[in-house]
Write an enzyme that holds these catalytic residues in place. Structure first.
Site, PDB file in Angstrom:
ATOM      1  N   ASP A 143       0.855  -1.182   0.000  1.00  0.00           N
ATOM      2  CA  ASP A 143       0.000   0.000   0.000  1.00  0.00           C
ATOM      3  C   ASP A 143       0.888   1.228   0.000  1.00  0.00           C
ATOM      4  OD1 ASP A 143      -2.166   1.964   0.685  1.00  0.00           O
ATOM      5  OD2 ASP A 143      -3.283   0.119   1.014  1.00  0.00           O
ATOM      6  N   GLY A 148      -5.872  -2.839  -4.559  1.00  0.00           N
ATOM      7  CA  GLY A 148      -5.382  -1.469  -4.559  1.00  0.00           C
ATOM      8  C   GLY A 148      -5.972  -0.603  -5.655  1.00  0.00           C
ATOM      9  N   SER A 173     -10.563   4.009  -4.916  1.00  0.00           N
ATOM     10  CA  SER A 173     -11.791   3.283  -4.610  1.00  0.00           C
ATOM     11  C   SER A 173     -13.055   4.120  -4.726  1.00  0.00           C
ATOM     12  CB  SER A 173     -11.715   2.705  -3.188  1.00  0.00           C
ATOM     13  OG  SER A 173     -11.609   3.740  -2.227  1.00  0.00           O
ATOM     14  N   SER A 190     -15.490  -4.469  -9.394  1.00  0.00           N
ATOM     15  CA  SER A 190     -16.643  -3.814  -8.780  1.00  0.00           C
ATOM     16  C   SER A 190     -17.905  -4.050  -9.598  1.00  0.00           C
ATOM     17  CB  SER A 190     -16.393  -2.313  -8.676  1.00  0.00           C
ATOM     18  OG  SER A 190     -17.550  -1.626  -8.218  1.00  0.00           O
ATOM     19  N   TYR A 219     -14.963   5.535 -12.417  1.00  0.00           N
ATOM     20  CA  TYR A 219     -14.445   4.430 -11.602  1.00  0.00           C
ATOM     21  C   TYR A 219     -14.881   3.094 -12.187  1.00  0.00           C
ATOM     22  CZ  TYR A 219     -14.394   1.173  -7.642  1.00  0.00           C
ATOM     23  OH  TYR A 219     -14.215   0.073  -6.846  1.00  0.00           O
TER      24      TYR A 219
END
Length: 264
Positions: A31, A68, A71, A107, A135
């Protein structure tokens, strides 16, 4: 076995870390944010879009769980760098290191403009991409990169179109879209050994679910949780959901309403 987990400092990564712990398994956490490591954990602070940093993070890795990136909805340049460039750099590092098993946590926003099938059937596993945000577009690119690296280079790749992952559902929409952290762990464990390329919905086997679980079941996922036990309290607070409203009728919920987008 050493598993590289990107985005390990995020909400989902934080929930998954103790659940993925196994004897003989090392979680290499990656991260931009520093975090404390526990037993059988390693830390690599790395930018996903930095090829040299990701090549170093990938050394000695047997499998990857990719959480990662950016988001939330952000301006296009941010989305491209974090999610598109970042996923490409990750996949290329995995290929060059000889990693064969990659799980890309995508997603439901990659298919957010899909609506409930009028005939009462489930939204298919490979429903054609209909992103609801920038996104969401980046998650479509993730799916495409996973497909390319499977077909061209032979990596085993599973993409999870993740639903709503929390310890419990925060609202009545989640009664359909929720996946428990325990179930997500079960799904990831199945994906870590699945051959081929797969796109699966990341959802628990909820009584109100309308996203298919057939492909997830085909790779060995067995859901053990159901949001229905949370329904009485949520309905008492928010009322019975109106399934004709976008929040409940569209896969992407309120994110499919243009006014909520950014940087259009």
């Amino acid at each position: 076995m050493r598993i590289l987990m990107t985005g390990a400092a995020g909400k989902v990564g934080t929930m998954l870390r103790p659940r993925l712990a196994r004897e003989g398994r090392i979680l290499r956490l990656s991260d931009l944010a520093p975090l404390e490591t526990g037993e059988n954990e390693e830390l690599v602070v790395a930018d996903l879009a930095d090829p040299a940093a990701m090549a170093e993070a990938m050394k000695g890795v047997d499998a990857v769980i990719h959480l990662g990136g950016q988001s939330r909805e952000h301006p296009w340049p941010d989305i491209v760098r974090a999610n598109m460039d970042g996923t490409y750099v990750l996949m290329e590092a995995a290929r060059q290191e000889g990693v064969q098993q990659v799980v890309l946590v995508g997603s439901h926003h990659a298919a957010g403009f899909h609506t409930r099938p009028a005939d009462g059937t489930e939204l298919p596993d490979y429903a054609f991409p209909r992103p609801d945000t920038l996104y969401g577009v980046s998650k479509v690119v993730m799916e495409a990169l996973g497909s390319l690296y499977h077909d061209r280079f032979g990596l085993n790749v599973t993409v999870v179109r993740l639903g709503t992952c929390n310890e419990g559902s925060a609202d009545t929409r989640g009664l359909a879209t929720w996946i428990s952290p325990d179930d997500l762990t079960r799904l990831l464990e199945a994906a870590l050994t699945a051959p081929g390329y797969h796109v699966v919905w990341g959802v628990s086997d909820n009584a109100r679910r309308w996203w298919s679980l057939e492909e997830a079941k085909a790779i060995g996922y067995v859901s053990q949780d159901d949001s229905e036990s949370q329904a009485p309290a949520l309905i008492a607070e928010f009322g019975e959901p109106d399934l004709s409203e976008p929040e409940h009728d569209r896969a992407g919920g309120m994110f499919s309403i243009r006014e909520l987008g950014q940087a259009w």
